[in-house]
Design a protein around this motif. Structure first.
Motif, PDB file in Angstrom:
ATOM      1  N   ASP A   1       0.833  -1.207   0.000  1.00 16.89           N
ATOM      2  CA  ASP A   1       0.000   0.000   0.000  1.00 16.89           C
ATOM      3  C   ASP A   1       0.868   1.257   0.000  1.00 16.89           C
ATOM      4  OD1 ASP A   1      -2.236  -1.613   0.045  1.00 16.89           O
ATOM      5  OD2 ASP A   1      -2.647  -1.311   2.185  1.00 16.89           O
ATOM      6  N   THR A   2       1.930   1.230   0.805  1.00 13.80           N
ATOM      7  CA  THR A   2       2.834   2.381   0.868  1.00 13.80           C
ATOM      8  C   THR A   2       3.550   2.579  -0.461  1.00 13.80           C
ATOM      9  OG1 THR A   2       3.151   2.066   3.238  1.00 13.80           O
ATOM     10  CG2 THR A   2       4.834   3.349   2.080  1.00 13.80           C
ATOM     11  N   LEU A   3       4.049   1.496  -1.048  1.00 11.34           N
ATOM     12  CA  LEU A   3       4.752   1.586  -2.331  1.00 11.34           C
ATOM     13  C   LEU A   3       3.848   2.150  -3.417  1.00 11.34           C
ATOM     14  CD1 LEU A   3       7.203   1.001  -4.148  1.00 11.34           C
ATOM     15  CD2 LEU A   3       6.297  -1.313  -4.434  1.00 11.34           C
ATOM     16  N   ILE A   4       2.643   1.630  -3.509  1.00  8.38           N
ATOM     17  CA  ILE A   4       1.707   2.116  -4.529  1.00  8.38           C
ATOM     18  C   ILE A   4       1.362   3.577  -4.277  1.00  8.38           C
ATOM     19  CG2 ILE A   4      -0.650   1.858  -5.410  1.00  8.38           C
ATOM     20  CD1 ILE A   4      -0.245  -1.207  -5.018  1.00  8.38           C
ATOM     21  N   GLY A   5       1.163   3.938  -3.013  1.00 14.23           N
ATOM     22  CA  GLY A   5       0.875   5.338  -2.673  1.00 14.23           C
ATOM     23  C   GLY A   5       2.016   6.259  -3.075  1.00 14.23           C
ATOM     24  N   LEU A   6       3.250   5.830  -2.831  1.00 11.58           N
ATOM     25  CA  LEU A   6       4.405   6.640  -3.228  1.00 11.58           C
ATOM     26  C   LEU A   6       4.495   6.772  -4.745  1.00 11.58           C
ATOM     27  CD1 LEU A   6       7.082   5.296  -0.733  1.00 11.58           C
ATOM     28  CD2 LEU A   6       6.163   7.621  -0.820  1.00 11.58           C
ATOM     29  N   GLN A   7       4.243   5.681  -5.448  1.00 12.18           N
ATOM     30  CA  GLN A   7       4.310   5.751  -6.906  1.00 12.18           C
ATOM     31  C   GLN A   7       3.229   6.668  -7.462  1.00 12.18           C
ATOM     32  OE1 GLN A   7       4.245   1.529  -7.492  1.00 12.18           O
ATOM     33  NE2 GLN A   7       6.453   1.440  -7.814  1.00 12.18           N
ATOM     34  N   LEU A   8       2.046   6.622  -6.877  1.00 18.01           N
ATOM     35  CA  LEU A   8       0.988   7.524  -7.338  1.00 18.01           C
ATOM     36  C   LEU A   8       1.306   8.972  -6.965  1.00 18.01           C
ATOM     37  CD1 LEU A   8      -2.171   5.342  -6.664  1.00 18.01           C
ATOM     38  CD2 LEU A   8      -1.076   5.854  -8.854  1.00 18.01           C
ATOM     39  N   HIS A   9       1.980   9.153  -5.846  1.00 19.54           N
ATOM     40  CA  HIS A   9       2.420  10.503  -5.469  1.00 19.54           C
ATOM     41  C   HIS A   9       3.425  11.022  -6.494  1.00 19.54           C
ATOM     42  CE1 HIS A   9       3.623  13.892  -3.019  1.00 19.54           C
ATOM     43  NE2 HIS A   9       4.884  13.492  -3.133  1.00 19.54           N
ATOM     44  N   LEU A  10       4.349  10.158  -6.918  1.00 19.71           N
ATOM     45  CA  LEU A  10       5.330  10.562  -7.920  1.00 19.71           C
ATOM     46  C   LEU A  10       4.697  10.820  -9.284  1.00 19.71           C
ATOM     47  CD1 LEU A  10       8.234   8.137  -6.991  1.00 19.71           C
ATOM     48  CD2 LEU A  10       8.180  10.613  -6.652  1.00 19.71           C
ATOM     49  N   ALA A  11       3.474  10.347  -9.477  1.00 17.27           N
ATOM     50  CA  ALA A  11       2.772  10.578 -10.737  1.00 17.27           C
ATOM     51  C   ALA A  11       2.094  11.949 -10.767  1.00 17.27           C
ATOM     52  CB  ALA A  11       1.737   9.474 -10.970  1.00 17.27           C
ATOM     53  N   LYS A  12       2.105  12.668  -9.656  1.00 17.55           N
ATOM     54  CA  LYS A  12       1.527  14.020  -9.641  1.00 17.55           C
ATOM     55  C   LYS A  12       2.355  14.922 -10.553  1.00 17.55           C
ATOM     56  CE  LYS A  12      -0.398  13.792  -5.001  1.00 17.55           C
ATOM     57  NZ  LYS A  12      -0.329  14.353  -3.646  1.00 17.55           N
TER      58      LYS A  12
ATOM     59  N   ARG B   1      -0.949  -5.478  -9.231  1.00 15.59           N
ATOM     60  CA  ARG B   1      -1.246  -6.778  -9.867  1.00 15.59           C
ATOM     61  C   ARG B   1      -0.270  -7.858  -9.400  1.00 15.59           C
ATOM     62  NH1 ARG B   1      -2.211  -3.034 -14.630  1.00 15.59           N
ATOM     63  NH2 ARG B   1      -4.475  -2.754 -14.510  1.00 15.59           N
ATOM     64  N   GLY B   2       1.000  -7.499  -9.240  1.00 15.70           N
ATOM     65  CA  GLY B   2       1.975  -8.458  -8.726  1.00 15.70           C
ATOM     66  C   GLY B   2       1.621  -8.924  -7.324  1.00 15.70           C
ATOM     67  N   HIS B   3       1.153  -7.994  -6.498  1.00 12.09           N
ATOM     68  CA  HIS B   3       0.727  -8.351  -5.136  1.00 12.09           C
ATOM     69  C   HIS B   3      -0.495  -9.261  -5.197  1.00 12.09           C
ATOM     70  CE1 HIS B   3       0.399  -7.858  -0.827  1.00 12.09           C
ATOM     71  NE2 HIS B   3      -0.873  -7.573  -0.966  1.00 12.09           N
ATOM     72  N   THR B   4      -1.408  -8.974  -6.095  1.00 16.08           N
ATOM     73  CA  THR B   4      -2.593  -9.822  -6.251  1.00 16.08           C
ATOM     74  C   THR B   4      -2.185 -11.223  -6.698  1.00 16.08           C
ATOM     75  OG1 THR B   4      -3.950  -7.898  -6.794  1.00 16.08           O
ATOM     76  CG2 THR B   4      -4.813 -10.043  -7.443  1.00 16.08           C
ATOM     77  N   ILE B   5      -1.223 -11.323  -7.589  1.00 14.87           N
ATOM     78  CA  ILE B   5      -0.756 -12.629  -8.057  1.00 14.87           C
ATOM     79  C   ILE B   5      -0.218 -13.447  -6.888  1.00 14.87           C
ATOM     80  CG2 ILE B   5       1.056 -13.760  -9.436  1.00 14.87           C
ATOM     81  CD1 ILE B   5       0.535 -11.471 -11.535  1.00 14.87           C
ATOM     82  N   ARG B   6       0.504 -12.800  -5.972  1.00 13.37           N
ATOM     83  CA  ARG B   6       1.033 -13.524  -4.813  1.00 13.37           C
ATOM     84  C   ARG B   6      -0.070 -14.024  -3.885  1.00 13.37           C
ATOM     85  NH1 ARG B   6       4.966 -10.010  -6.028  1.00 13.37           N
ATOM     86  NH2 ARG B   6       4.289  -8.224  -4.838  1.00 13.37           N
TER      87      ARG B   6
ATOM     88  N   ASN C   1      12.743  -6.423 -15.475  1.00 13.72           N
ATOM     89  CA  ASN C   1      13.179  -5.869 -14.191  1.00 13.72           C
ATOM     90  C   ASN C   1      12.193  -6.145 -13.067  1.00 13.72           C
ATOM     91  OD1 ASN C   1      15.409  -4.582 -15.464  1.00 13.72           O
ATOM     92  ND2 ASN C   1      14.002  -3.048 -16.224  1.00 13.72           N
ATOM     93  N   TYR C   2      11.191  -6.965 -13.323  1.00 17.40           N
ATOM     94  CA  TYR C   2      10.142  -7.161 -12.326  1.00 17.40           C
ATOM     95  C   TYR C   2      10.191  -8.574 -11.750  1.00 17.40           C
ATOM     96  CZ  TYR C   2       5.729  -6.358  -9.975  1.00 17.40           C
ATOM     97  OH  TYR C   2       4.772  -6.207  -9.018  1.00 17.40           O
ATOM     98  N   ASP C   3       9.393  -8.816 -10.761  1.00 12.83           N
ATOM     99  CA  ASP C   3       9.324 -10.096 -10.062  1.00 12.83           C
ATOM    100  C   ASP C   3       9.093 -11.239 -11.053  1.00 12.83           C
ATOM    101  OD1 ASP C   3       7.061 -12.078  -8.687  1.00 12.83           O
ATOM    102  OD2 ASP C   3       8.751 -11.604  -7.378  1.00 12.83           O
ATOM    103  N   ALA C   4      10.008 -12.202 -11.071  1.00 13.07           N
ATOM    104  CA  ALA C   4       9.960 -13.288 -12.059  1.00 13.07           C
ATOM    105  C   ALA C   4       8.703 -14.137 -11.916  1.00 13.07           C
ATOM    106  CB  ALA C   4      11.205 -14.163 -11.931  1.00 13.07           C
ATOM    107  N   ASP C   5       8.236 -14.377 -10.698  1.00 14.06           N
ATOM    108  CA  ASP C   5       7.019 -15.171 -10.512  1.00 14.06           C
ATOM    109  C   ASP C   5       5.805 -14.461 -11.094  1.00 14.06           C
ATOM    110  OD1 ASP C   5       8.439 -17.198  -9.248  1.00 14.06           O
ATOM    111  OD2 ASP C   5       8.093 -16.357  -7.244  1.00 14.06           O
TER     112      ASP C   5
END
Length: 165
Positions: A46-57, A106-111, A148-152
């Motif tokens: 949640d924190t990571l996604i929030g930071l990425q959306l903040h950087l999208a401002k 989506r990666g988190h959902t996959i896990r 560059n992303y999670d192989a699984d």
């Protein structure tokens, strides 16, 4: 029956009760540990996604692009492709950070697919095929960033893309 036999039976039953209680307690502790770990992972995501959306401002993305340019940093291929397509560097950076947030979600959902009911999982898989399997921003991002992303997660997405809808 004498008192010694009754005491021995009582002691045996008491020992069995203690053993059952200890097994139950061990299961509860394991469950609590697993739940705590899941909550920590969820909080981090949640924190990571929030930071990425903040950087999208706009103001943050524009400042980031300006700083990257001043430092002579190279452009991310996804961003370079979008700029070549007519977007400004700030617009491309905003799309990049938004796509990063979506991919991490989506990666988190996959896990945690095992927690989804079958209909939700089918819907999720369909969404992956539509977004990453048809031309568009999401597909461009995925194909340029998946190395560059999670192989699984990438393996799961690629298997979804290989299946017919």
């Amino acid at each position: 029956m004498n008192w010694e036999a009754a005491a021995a039976i009582g002691q045996l039953l008491g020992s069995i009760a203690v053993l059952v209680t200890l097994v139950y307690l061990a299961q509860q502790i394991r469950h609590a540990k697993d739940e705590t770990q899941r909550q920590v992972r969820q909080s981090r995501m949640d924190t990571l996604i929030g930071l990425q959306l903040h950087l999208a401002k706009p103001e943050i993305a524009d400042a980031h692009c300006k700083a990257q340019g001043a430092l002579g940093a190279g452009q991310i291929p996804f961003i370079a492709t979008l700029i070549e397509s007519g977007l400004t560097e700030g617009e491309a950076m905003r799309l990049f950070m938004t796509q990063m947030a979506w991919l991490n979600y989506r990666g988190h959902t996959i896990r945690h697919l095992h927690e989804l009911p079958p209909s939700s999982r089918e819907n999720f898989d369909h969404t992956l095929r539509v977004l990453y399997g048809t031309p568009g921003v999401a597909r461009l991002f995925y194909t340029s960033f998946k190395a560059n992303y999670d192989a699984d997660a990438v393996g799961y997405i690629d298997r979804c893309l290989a299946r017919p809808d």
